[in-house]
Design a protein around this motif. Structure first.
Motif, PDB file in Angstrom:
ATOM      1  N   ASP A  69      -1.325   3.817   1.510  1.00 47.33           N
ATOM      2  CA  ASP A  69      -2.751   4.170   1.390  1.00 47.33           C
ATOM      3  C   ASP A  69      -2.953   5.208   0.283  1.00 47.33           C
ATOM      4  N   ALA A  70      -2.011   6.157   0.206  1.00 48.20           N
ATOM      5  CA  ALA A  70      -2.095   7.169  -0.859  1.00 48.20           C
ATOM      6  C   ALA A  70      -2.015   6.491  -2.229  1.00 48.20           C
ATOM      7  N   ARG A  71      -1.119   5.511  -2.336  1.00 48.90           N
ATOM      8  CA  ARG A  71      -0.967   4.799  -3.614  1.00 48.90           C
ATOM      9  C   ARG A  71      -2.263   4.058  -3.980  1.00 48.90           C
ATOM     10  N   ASN A  72      -2.895   3.463  -2.990  1.00 47.57           N
ATOM     11  CA  ASN A  72      -4.167   2.783  -3.283  1.00 47.57           C
ATOM     12  C   ASN A  72      -5.231   3.760  -3.757  1.00 47.57           C
ATOM     13  N   PHE A 119      -3.447  14.913   2.034  1.00 50.68           N
ATOM     14  CA  PHE A 119      -2.649  14.203   3.037  1.00 50.68           C
ATOM     15  C   PHE A 119      -2.028  15.198   4.011  1.00 50.68           C
ATOM     16  N   ASP A 120      -2.109  14.864   5.291  1.00 52.91           N
ATOM     17  CA  ASP A 120      -1.649  15.753   6.369  1.00 52.91           C
ATOM     18  C   ASP A 120      -0.493  15.056   7.083  1.00 52.91           C
ATOM     19  N   CYS A 121       0.714  15.584   6.935  1.00 54.93           N
ATOM     20  CA  CYS A 121       1.894  14.896   7.482  1.00 54.93           C
ATOM     21  C   CYS A 121       1.784  14.697   8.996  1.00 54.93           C
ATOM     22  N   ALA A 122       1.104  15.618   9.682  1.00 53.12           N
ATOM     23  CA  ALA A 122       1.051  15.522  11.148  1.00 53.12           C
ATOM     24  C   ALA A 122       0.181  14.352  11.609  1.00 53.12           C
ATOM     25  N   LEU A 123      -0.622  13.804  10.699  1.00 55.90           N
ATOM     26  CA  LEU A 123      -1.428  12.627  11.036  1.00 55.90           C
ATOM     27  C   LEU A 123      -0.852  11.364  10.403  1.00 55.90           C
ATOM     28  N   SER A 124       0.123  11.515   9.524  1.00 58.47           N
ATOM     29  CA  SER A 124       0.513  10.369   8.690  1.00 58.47           C
ATOM     30  C   SER A 124       2.036  10.184   8.669  1.00 58.47           C
ATOM     31  N   TYR A 125       2.608   9.967   9.839  1.00 55.04           N
ATOM     32  CA  TYR A 125       4.032   9.621   9.993  1.00 55.04           C
ATOM     33  C   TYR A 125       5.001  10.751   9.639  1.00 55.04           C
ATOM     34  N   GLY A 126       4.495  11.970   9.495  1.00 55.10           N
ATOM     35  CA  GLY A 126       5.423  13.083   9.341  1.00 55.10           C
ATOM     36  C   GLY A 126       5.954  13.298   7.938  1.00 55.10           C
ATOM     37  N   LEU A 127       6.895  14.245   7.861  1.00 50.26           N
ATOM     38  CA  LEU A 127       7.457  14.642   6.563  1.00 50.26           C
ATOM     39  C   LEU A 127       8.311  13.547   5.935  1.00 50.26           C
ATOM     40  N   VAL A 128       8.964  12.725   6.762  1.00 49.84           N
ATOM     41  CA  VAL A 128       9.761  11.623   6.195  1.00 49.84           C
ATOM     42  C   VAL A 128       8.851  10.748   5.329  1.00 49.84           C
ATOM     43  N   GLU A 129       7.676  10.431   5.825  1.00 50.72           N
ATOM     44  CA  GLU A 129       6.723   9.623   5.054  1.00 50.72           C
ATOM     45  C   GLU A 129       6.089  10.451   3.937  1.00 50.72           C
ATOM     46  N   PHE A 130       5.845  11.720   4.185  1.00 52.05           N
ATOM     47  CA  PHE A 130       5.226  12.591   3.173  1.00 52.05           C
ATOM     48  C   PHE A 130       6.111  12.661   1.922  1.00 52.05           C
ATOM     49  N   GLU A 131       7.431  12.649   2.110  1.00 52.95           N
ATOM     50  CA  GLU A 131       8.336  12.634   0.947  1.00 52.95           C
ATOM     51  C   GLU A 131       8.104  11.373   0.105  1.00 52.95           C
ATOM     52  N   ARG A 132       7.843  10.253   0.783  1.00 50.52           N
ATOM     53  CA  ARG A 132       7.553   9.008   0.034  1.00 50.52           C
ATOM     54  C   ARG A 132       6.217   9.143  -0.694  1.00 50.52           C
ATOM     55  N   THR A 133       5.258   9.786  -0.044  1.00 50.73           N
ATOM     56  CA  THR A 133       3.955   9.993  -0.693  1.00 50.73           C
ATOM     57  C   THR A 133       4.119  10.866  -1.940  1.00 50.73           C
ATOM     58  N   LEU A 134       4.962  11.900  -1.843  1.00 54.23           N
ATOM     59  CA  LEU A 134       5.183  12.750  -3.023  1.00 54.23           C
ATOM     60  C   LEU A 134       5.845  11.955  -4.152  1.00 54.23           C
ATOM     61  N   GLU A 135       6.702  10.980  -3.795  1.00 52.99           N
ATOM     62  CA  GLU A 135       7.293  10.118  -4.837  1.00 52.99           C
ATOM     63  C   GLU A 135       6.222   9.271  -5.518  1.00 52.99           C
ATOM     64  N   VAL A 136       5.282   8.757  -4.713  1.00 52.73           N
ATOM     65  CA  VAL A 136       4.174   7.981  -5.291  1.00 52.73           C
ATOM     66  C   VAL A 136       3.381   8.855  -6.268  1.00 52.73           C
ATOM     67  N   LEU A 137       3.107  10.081  -5.865  1.00 52.15           N
ATOM     68  CA  LEU A 137       2.367  11.002  -6.749  1.00 52.15           C
ATOM     69  C   LEU A 137       3.093  11.146  -8.079  1.00 52.15           C
ATOM     70  N   ASP A 138       4.391  11.331  -7.974  1.00 47.83           N
ATOM     71  CA  ASP A 138       5.202  11.513  -9.172  1.00 47.83           C
ATOM     72  C   ASP A 138       5.089  10.274 -10.085  1.00 47.83           C
ATOM     73  N   GLN A 139       5.165   9.093  -9.475  1.00 46.84           N
ATOM     74  CA  GLN A 139       5.058   7.861 -10.277  1.00 46.84           C
ATOM     75  C   GLN A 139       3.717   7.760 -10.991  1.00 46.84           C
ATOM     76  N   PHE A 140       2.679   8.319 -10.373  1.00 47.99           N
ATOM     77  CA  PHE A 140       1.334   8.234 -10.967  1.00 47.99           C
ATOM     78  C   PHE A 140       0.993   9.464 -11.804  1.00 47.99           C
ATOM     79  N   GLY A 141       1.984  10.314 -12.049  1.00 45.32           N
ATOM     80  CA  GLY A 141       1.758  11.461 -12.929  1.00 45.32           C
ATOM     81  C   GLY A 141       1.012  12.612 -12.280  1.00 45.32           C
ATOM     82  N   TRP A 142       1.076  12.683 -10.948  1.00 42.75           N
ATOM     83  CA  TRP A 142       0.418  13.784 -10.231  1.00 42.75           C
ATOM     84  C   TRP A 142       1.439  14.853  -9.855  1.00 42.75           C
TER      85      TRP A 142
END
Ligand SMILES: O=C([O-])CC(=O)C(=O)O
Ligand SMILES: [Mg+2]
Length: 387
Positions: free
Chosen positions: A270-273, A289-312
């Protein structure tokens, strides 16, 4: 080493406040304890977690599905390679077996709540603050000084502009330099008056952010954008439906200032979209994005990777929720800061008792785990559950 028990209790965090979408008169939160057989400093290691406000407690899902998948797994399969600690990614994979993709809101809160407790246990087993553990694993320097802003400014029965101003003054008196208020729960001319009265109160001592909680359709969003752009706001938050990326993109044509969104996106997909289609601008906008609502820090690390791919940069992330888990992530992984609700959602929100806000920042205490043991009212209800 093993997890011997996982407990959940659903607690009220209700209050008569209202945003543009919901009131909190029946709001609840799940509190979770992950009980291990490890002893540290003369105590059994128990990790604790809870879900952020805004989504209700998840006791059914936790007790009926996710707890049993962890407790039913081979304990050795949940440890790291050398067996010296629990492995959050392996525990996450055990929880998510036999789950189809998509539909993230159905379970992301339940998984995120358990994940918080797992990380608390992992850092306690290493006898380190979580933010230090996260930075060490990533090979970066932590920054214990974290920007925090005061969220409030809710609609409340009988609350007039004087009460709103007094609330905001109270945040300035406690050291905050950015305050947030709700909009979209009243007519636009009334919201304009509320905003002007807060701006008058805070003067040049602080900046103001406004939050529409996803209430506006395109027409209303544009009308507010035209009104709001006349003021020097810190951000214009969650303008339309969280999944309406076209609306979010359209508003950037009308609102040149910073915008913020993401608290109701619950996965890295969803973050990528949002980054693909939402027209968000990495030079000025904010992600929540709030890790406590969105599958926790394990998923948040993936979200941070998406940010990196998009130059954020991770600095553009200031999570929703006002909990200590996101504070640790901010200090350990270099986020831009964290939300705080100085007067709401107690005892779950807030900081350890010795922590003070100074010039809009806090400094992380050196407590093992997430730091719940430093907050007397919070650790009291936690220990009632499991110790
Ligand atoms: O009122 C709420 O649901 C909380 C919220 O949006 C925020 O803290 O940004
Ligand atoms: Mg919000």
């Amino acid at each position: 080493m093993r997890i011997i028990e996982i407990r959940e209790v659903t607690k009220p965090i209700s209050s008569p406040i209202r945003n543009a979408y919901i009131d909190f008169s029946k709001m609840t939160a799940s509190l979770v304890a992950v009980v291990t057989d490890v002893m540290r400093n003369g105590r059994r290691v128990v990790g604790y977690g809870f879900n952020s406000n805004g989504r209700y407690g998840q006791g059914g899902l936790i007790r009926e599905r996710f707890r049993d998948r962890i407790l039913g797994a081979d304990p050795a399969s949940l440890l790291n390679d050398d067996g010296s600690n629990l492995d959050a990614h392996r525990i996450w994979a055990a929880m998510m077996q036999n789950e189809k993709p998509g539909g993230h809101g159905e379970r992301s809160v339940a998984v995120g709540t358990i994940d918080m407790a797992v990380w608390d246990a992992i850092a306690k087993i290493e006898d380190k603050p979580l933010f230090r553990l996260l930075a060490e694993r990533k090979g970066i320097e932590p920054d214990p000084r974290v920007f925090v802003y005061a969220a409030g400014g809710y609609y409340y029965p009988g609350k007039d502009d004087a009460a709103l101003r007094a609330e905001m003054r109270g945040y300035l008196d406690r050291g905050y330099t950015v305050v947030k208020m709700k909009i979209g729960g009243a007519r636009i001319d009334e919201d304009r008056r509320r905003i002007e009265s807060v701006l008058e109160e805070i003067g040049d001592q602080a900046r103001l952010a406004v939050d529409a909680n996803g209430r506006f359709d395109l027409e209303t969003a544009i009308a507010y954008a035209k009104m709001l752009r006349g003021y020097p706001l810190f951000w214009y938050e969650e303008i339309g439906d969280p999944l309406d990326y076209a609306l979010q993109a359209a508003i950037s044509e009308f609102y040149p200032g910073p915008m913020a969104t993401g608290e109701n996106l619950f996965s890295h997909q969803d973050a990528r979209n949002l980054l693909r289609y939402g027209g968000m601008r990495p030079d000025r906008d904010w992600l929540q994005f709030d890790c406590a609502l969105s599958y926790g820090l394990v998923e948040f690390e993936r979200t941070l990777e998406v940010l990196d791919q998009f130059g954020w940069s991770p600095r553009r992330v200031i999570p929703h929720g006002g909990h200590q888990m996101s504070l640790n992530i901010a200090a350990g992984l270099g986020l831009g800061g964290n939300e705080s609700y100085p007067d709401l959602f107690q005892p779950y929100g807030g900081f350890p008792d010795m922590v003070k806000v100074e010039d809009g920042h806090i400094t992380m205490p050196e407590l093992p785990g997430i730091g719940f043991e430093g907050k007397a009212d919070l650790i009291g209800v936690m220990r009632d559950l499991a110790e």
